[in-house]
Design a protein around this motif. Structure first.
Motif, PDB file in Angstrom:
ATOM      1  N   HIS A   1      -1.942   5.185  -1.586  1.00  0.00           N
ATOM      2  CA  HIS A   1      -1.198   5.787  -2.692  1.00  0.00           C
ATOM      3  C   HIS A   1      -2.044   5.895  -3.952  1.00  0.00           C
ATOM      4  O   HIS A   1      -1.996   6.917  -4.650  1.00  0.00           O
ATOM      5  CB  HIS A   1       0.068   4.985  -2.982  1.00  0.00           C
ATOM      6  N   LEU A   2      -2.799   4.836  -4.249  1.00  0.00           N
ATOM      7  CA  LEU A   2      -3.613   4.845  -5.473  1.00  0.00           C
ATOM      8  C   LEU A   2      -4.700   5.914  -5.387  1.00  0.00           C
ATOM      9  O   LEU A   2      -4.974   6.612  -6.359  1.00  0.00           O
ATOM     10  CB  LEU A   2      -4.233   3.461  -5.729  1.00  0.00           C
TER      11      LEU A   2
ATOM     12  N   GLN B   1       0.915  -3.889   2.795  1.00  0.00           N
ATOM     13  CA  GLN B   1       1.070  -3.431   1.415  1.00  0.00           C
ATOM     14  C   GLN B   1      -0.265  -2.957   0.839  1.00  0.00           C
ATOM     15  O   GLN B   1      -0.322  -1.953   0.142  1.00  0.00           O
ATOM     16  CB  GLN B   1       1.622  -4.573   0.547  1.00  0.00           C
TER      17      GLN B   1
ATOM     18  N   LYS C   1      -1.196   0.486   2.355  1.00  0.00           N
ATOM     19  CA  LYS C   1      -0.346   1.544   1.790  1.00  0.00           C
ATOM     20  C   LYS C   1      -0.667   1.761   0.305  1.00  0.00           C
ATOM     21  O   LYS C   1      -0.705   2.900  -0.165  1.00  0.00           O
ATOM     22  CB  LYS C   1       1.128   1.153   1.933  1.00  0.00           C
ATOM     23  N   THR C   2      -0.878   0.676  -0.414  1.00  0.00           N
ATOM     24  CA  THR C   2      -1.156   0.771  -1.855  1.00  0.00           C
ATOM     25  C   THR C   2      -2.472   1.506  -2.101  1.00  0.00           C
ATOM     26  O   THR C   2      -2.546   2.374  -2.979  1.00  0.00           O
ATOM     27  CB  THR C   2      -1.182  -0.644  -2.483  1.00  0.00           C
TER      28      THR C   2
ATOM     29  N   TRP D   1       2.485  -8.818   6.040  1.00  0.00           N
ATOM     30  CA  TRP D   1       3.140  -7.971   5.046  1.00  0.00           C
ATOM     31  C   TRP D   1       2.148  -7.604   3.943  1.00  0.00           C
ATOM     32  O   TRP D   1       2.083  -6.455   3.519  1.00  0.00           O
ATOM     33  CB  TRP D   1       4.345  -8.709   4.448  1.00  0.00           C
TER      34      TRP D   1
ATOM     35  N   SER E   1      -2.932   9.347  -5.713  1.00  0.00           N
ATOM     36  CA  SER E   1      -2.483   9.657  -7.076  1.00  0.00           C
ATOM     37  C   SER E   1      -3.673   9.885  -8.000  1.00  0.00           C
ATOM     38  O   SER E   1      -3.616  10.745  -8.876  1.00  0.00           O
ATOM     39  CB  SER E   1      -1.578   8.552  -7.617  1.00  0.00           C
TER      40      SER E   1
ATOM     41  N   ARG F   1      -4.830  13.389  -7.225  1.00  0.00           N
ATOM     42  CA  ARG F   1      -3.885  14.392  -7.746  1.00  0.00           C
ATOM     43  C   ARG F   1      -3.968  14.490  -9.261  1.00  0.00           C
ATOM     44  O   ARG F   1      -3.753  15.550  -9.834  1.00  0.00           O
ATOM     45  CB  ARG F   1      -2.462  14.038  -7.324  1.00  0.00           C
TER      46      ARG F   1
ATOM     47  N   GLU G   1      -3.227  -6.027 -13.181  1.00  0.00           N
ATOM     48  CA  GLU G   1      -2.516  -7.286 -13.390  1.00  0.00           C
ATOM     49  C   GLU G   1      -1.106  -7.226 -12.784  1.00  0.00           C
ATOM     50  O   GLU G   1      -0.685  -8.144 -12.084  1.00  0.00           O
ATOM     51  CB  GLU G   1      -2.441  -7.586 -14.889  1.00  0.00           C
ATOM     52  N   SER G   2      -0.409  -6.110 -13.044  1.00  0.00           N
ATOM     53  CA  SER G   2       0.971  -5.980 -12.548  1.00  0.00           C
ATOM     54  C   SER G   2       0.994  -5.912 -11.025  1.00  0.00           C
ATOM     55  O   SER G   2       1.824  -6.565 -10.386  1.00  0.00           O
ATOM     56  CB  SER G   2       1.624  -4.728 -13.103  1.00  0.00           C
ATOM     57  N   ILE G   3       0.079  -5.114 -10.452  1.00  0.00           N
ATOM     58  CA  ILE G   3       0.066  -4.956  -8.986  1.00  0.00           C
ATOM     59  C   ILE G   3      -0.247  -6.288  -8.308  1.00  0.00           C
ATOM     60  O   ILE G   3       0.475  -6.721  -7.402  1.00  0.00           O
ATOM     61  CB  ILE G   3      -0.919  -3.855  -8.559  1.00  0.00           C
ATOM     62  N   PHE G   4      -1.307  -6.964  -8.766  1.00  0.00           N
ATOM     63  CA  PHE G   4      -1.676  -8.255  -8.159  1.00  0.00           C
ATOM     64  C   PHE G   4      -0.557  -9.281  -8.354  1.00  0.00           C
ATOM     65  O   PHE G   4      -0.252 -10.053  -7.449  1.00  0.00           O
ATOM     66  CB  PHE G   4      -2.982  -8.783  -8.744  1.00  0.00           C
ATOM     67  N   GLY G   5       0.038  -9.278  -9.532  1.00  0.00           N
ATOM     68  CA  GLY G   5       1.124 -10.212  -9.829  1.00  0.00           C
ATOM     69  C   GLY G   5       2.328  -9.972  -8.931  1.00  0.00           C
ATOM     70  O   GLY G   5       2.887 -10.907  -8.349  1.00  0.00           O
ATOM     71  N   ASP G   6       2.722  -8.696  -8.796  1.00  0.00           N
ATOM     72  CA  ASP G   6       3.871  -8.346  -7.946  1.00  0.00           C
ATOM     73  C   ASP G   6       3.607  -8.719  -6.495  1.00  0.00           C
ATOM     74  O   ASP G   6       4.473  -9.273  -5.812  1.00  0.00           O
ATOM     75  CB  ASP G   6       4.168  -6.841  -8.035  1.00  0.00           C
TER      76      ASP G   6
ATOM     77  N   ASN H   1      -3.077  -1.355 -14.550  1.00  0.00           N
ATOM     78  CA  ASN H   1      -2.151  -1.646 -13.456  1.00  0.00           C
ATOM     79  C   ASN H   1      -2.547  -2.873 -12.648  1.00  0.00           C
ATOM     80  O   ASN H   1      -1.711  -3.409 -11.930  1.00  0.00           O
ATOM     81  CB  ASN H   1      -2.077  -0.459 -12.498  1.00  0.00           C
TER      82      ASN H   1
END
Lengths: 80, 204
Positions: B64-65, B57, B60-61, B53, B68, B71, B28-33, B26
């Motif tokens: 969540h990470l 983010q 919050k990220t 912002w 999850s 969990r 690469e996608s998270i940093f890219g986004d 994840n």
């Protein structure tokens, strides 16, 4: 499903914000989509790296047939 | 959005904070986004707002990470944290036990070489930090993929204990409190550094 083949973290987040008027974090999007992927409701593929993303590729999500069936079932349950 | 000009880098500290929390697939996608949206916001509303912002983010990220990851495997994360706590209790006492054993056995030598004894005592000061680094590494090994959750849980448990101790010290021995604060902060950081070093080593 609405985003079709344009669904990746940023567009999914913006779509949720547009539809629900609520701000969600990128982490929440990926945590949820990861769980859906494990259950087989979505599949992922990596796109090409782009310079504005610092050379990182987008992770595109696609709703599988199993996912579509689950959404249809949920919608029916809500309407009933 | 993709046609927006690239405007500078996001806050380095924020990137450094989130880096250990992102799983390999994840990251690469998270940093890219995040970078993509940061660039867009920076060009549209200014760098200050974009930075604010970005920090929001990141916080919050991370929450969540962590949530999850916990969990996904609550028992293994809890077991790693409990094991780490017991290991911490055992390992952190070892250097001083060792010193006591050595001083008791060679009492005659130490009484004639008291300066050497003082040097040995000074040398023992970083020992608990090294022990915590080892504990962090050891926790990270079995809790692969969830090492941050396990070490953060353990760090929070230790912080709670330290907090209780500080409240007690503040009410009974206020002068000692200041010295203790810095010492315990460094120790918590050592624990996280230990698991990070194991993780970096694994990613290589």
């Amino acid at each position: 499903m609405r985003l079709a083949d344009r669904a990746y973290g940023v567009t999914v987040r913006q779509e949720i914000k547009f539809r629900t008027k609520r701000e969600v974090s990128i982490g929440a999007i990926y945590a949820t989509l990861d769980r859906l992927e494990v259950k087989g409701y979505v599949s992922t593929r990596l796109g090409d790296p782009t310079p504005e993303r610092g050379g990182r590729s987008k992770r595109f999500f696609h709703v599988t047939a199993k996912g579509v069936a689950a959404v249809t079932r949920t919608q029916r349950a809500f309407r009933a | 959005m993709t046609s927006q000009a690239y405007l500078g880098q996001p806050p380095c500290l924020a990137v450094w904070f989130i880096n250990p929390f992102t799983a390999n697939e994840n990251a690469e996608s998270i940093f890219g986004d995040l970078l993509g949206e940061y660039s867009y916001l920076a060009s549209k509303s200014g760098v200050t707002l974009a930075r604010r912002w970005y920090w929001r983010q990141i916080v919050k990220t991370i929450a969540h990470l962590c949530g999850s990851a916990y969990r996904a495997a609550p028992w293994s994360a809890t077991a790693a944290a409990v094991g780490g706590f017991l290991l911490h209790r055992f390992v952190c006492g070892l250097p001083h036990k060792l010193l006591s054993e050595v001083t008791d056995r060679y009492l005659a030598f130490w009484s004639t070489h008291f300066n050497a004894y003082l040097w040995a005592l000074k040398g023992m000061m970083p020992a608990p930090l090294i022990a915590l680094l080892c504990v962090g590494c050891i926790i990270a090994l079995p809790a692969r993929g969830r090492e941050m959750v396990a070490t953060i849980t353990l760090a929070l448990v230790l912080c709670a204990l330290i907090g209780s101790a500080m409240v007690w010290t503040a009410t009974h021995l206020p002068r000692v409190l200041c010295g203790c604060c810095g010492h315990w902060l460094i120790r918590s950081r050592s624990l996280l550094a230990g698991q990070s070093s194991e993780r970096i080593d694994r990613l290589r």
